[in-house]
Design a protein around this motif. Structure first.
Motif, PDB file in Angstrom:
ATOM      1  N   ARG A 160      13.999  -5.669  11.980  1.00 38.28           N
ATOM      2  CA  ARG A 160      12.918  -4.881  12.576  1.00 38.28           C
ATOM      3  C   ARG A 160      13.147  -4.660  14.066  1.00 38.28           C
ATOM      4  O   ARG A 160      12.832  -3.585  14.587  1.00 38.28           O
ATOM      5  N   VAL A 182       7.565   0.585  12.259  1.00 36.01           N
ATOM      6  CA  VAL A 182       8.264  -0.511  12.927  1.00 36.01           C
ATOM      7  C   VAL A 182       8.372  -0.255  14.421  1.00 36.01           C
ATOM      8  O   VAL A 182       8.144  -1.154  15.243  1.00 36.01           O
ATOM      9  N   VAL A 216      15.736  -1.904  14.324  1.00 36.22           N
ATOM     10  CA  VAL A 216      15.139  -0.613  13.977  1.00 36.22           C
ATOM     11  C   VAL A 216      14.252  -0.109  15.107  1.00 36.22           C
ATOM     12  O   VAL A 216      14.270   1.080  15.452  1.00 36.22           O
ATOM     13  N   ALA A 217      13.474  -1.001  15.702  1.00 36.23           N
ATOM     14  CA  ALA A 217      12.582  -0.605  16.788  1.00 36.23           C
ATOM     15  C   ALA A 217      13.353  -0.129  18.011  1.00 36.23           C
ATOM     16  O   ALA A 217      12.916   0.781  18.713  1.00 36.23           O
ATOM     17  N   TRP A 219       8.422   4.476   7.582  1.00 38.61           N
ATOM     18  CA  TRP A 219       8.690   3.056   7.817  1.00 38.61           C
ATOM     19  C   TRP A 219       9.247   2.823   9.214  1.00 38.61           C
ATOM     20  O   TRP A 219       8.802   1.908   9.928  1.00 38.61           O
TER      21      TRP A 219
END
Length: 282
Positions: A18, A81, A21-22, A77
């Motif tokens: 995460r 995130v 991804v962020a 998604w």
């Protein structure tokens, strides 16, 4: 860090999947689409050429599945995130945002088909008006179905999630050009359905990229003019296809061949006019 990632600051302590991804939301989205979406879009080409058994498959279900089952969930998604669930709600509200000016409603609904017809007639093509009402009704139903099933969600991904992030970081023109690359690449497996020759595939890839840049400029200008509405983006995408593709509304009204060139000219005119109308807006 990737130069193509338009992202908000993330706490340095963020780690794991995460956290990555962020920090790189657009890269994460592209990886998901490449790993899952490309194989799905490639199935019709693989069956057509005998790489997989079963014989030729229609491309439409796989294009629809890639949009609804891969790209849209991936974009939502990644947004959750990177920016939180409230950002997902904002993105989805923009997909149903219908309150924008009456002039822009007329433009997104009518401008591209009317301009394409005008360009075609100016180029010497005739109009087929013998069954006009039925043709218009059929074309309108096709556009509505295309918006609801595909283009609204496709533009929620590209205009709302991907291009919007890039535009905040790099500006309008750069965002359109950068978005055109993955936008064209997602459609590239469809170019392998026909005869496989280096020249044919190269021409198809080049054509997809050119059309991709034009589409991203067209949609980006529309979103600015329509107060950020992704519904407007989906409609203008569908009306471009109705103007451009063989067997669709404008092709049924024009006598004398597929109207692709006329639709491209119409899209250039529309985009230029839209950009003049929205100059200075963000």
């Amino acid at each position: 860090m990737s130069a193509t990632d338009a992202r908000r600051p993330v706490p340095t302590a963020a780690g794991g999947l995460r956290g990555r991804v962020a920090r790189r939301p657009l890269t994460a989205f592209l990886v998901l689409v490449a790993v899952v979406g490309w194989p799905l879009m490639s199935l019709p080409a693989l069956t057509t050429h005998g790489v997989l058994p079963g014989g030729p498959l229609p491309q439409e279900p796989f294009a629809l599945g890639t949009t609804l089952l891969v790209m849209l969930p991936a974009a939502l998604w990644v947004t959750a995130v990177a920016d939180g669930r409230s950002a997902v709600r904002v993105l989805l509200r923009r997909a149903v945002q219908w309150r924008f000016g009456a002039g822009w409603w007329a433009a997104v609904l009518l401008a591209l088909p009317v301009l394409t017809l005008a360009v075609g007639v100016a180029a010497g093509q005739g109009l087929q008006t013998g069954d006009l009402l039925a043709t218009l009704a059929s074309g309108a139903l096709s556009v509505v179905a295309a918006v609801l099933l595909v283009h609204l969600w496709e533009e929620t991904v590209w205009a709302g999630f991907f291009q919007g992030r890039l535009e905040r970081r790099h500006g309008f023109l750069a965002a359109a050009a950068l978005t055109a690359v993955p936008f064209a690449a997602v459609h590239l497996p469809l170019a392998f359905i026909g005869d496989l020759t280096p020249g044919g595939v190269g021409l198809a890839a080049g054509g997809l990229l050119v059309l991709g840049v034009l589409m991203r400029l067209l949609v980006g200008a529309t979103v600015r003019g329509a107060a950020g509405s992704l519904l407007a983006a989906g409609i203008v995408h569908a009306t471009f296809n109705a103007s451009n593709n063989e067997g669709n509304l404008v092709d049924d009204l024009l006598a004398g061949g597929q109207p692709t060139l006329y639709a491209v000219v119409a899209a250039v005119l529309f985009t230029a006019g839209a950009l003049l109308a929205v100059r200075g807006r963000r």
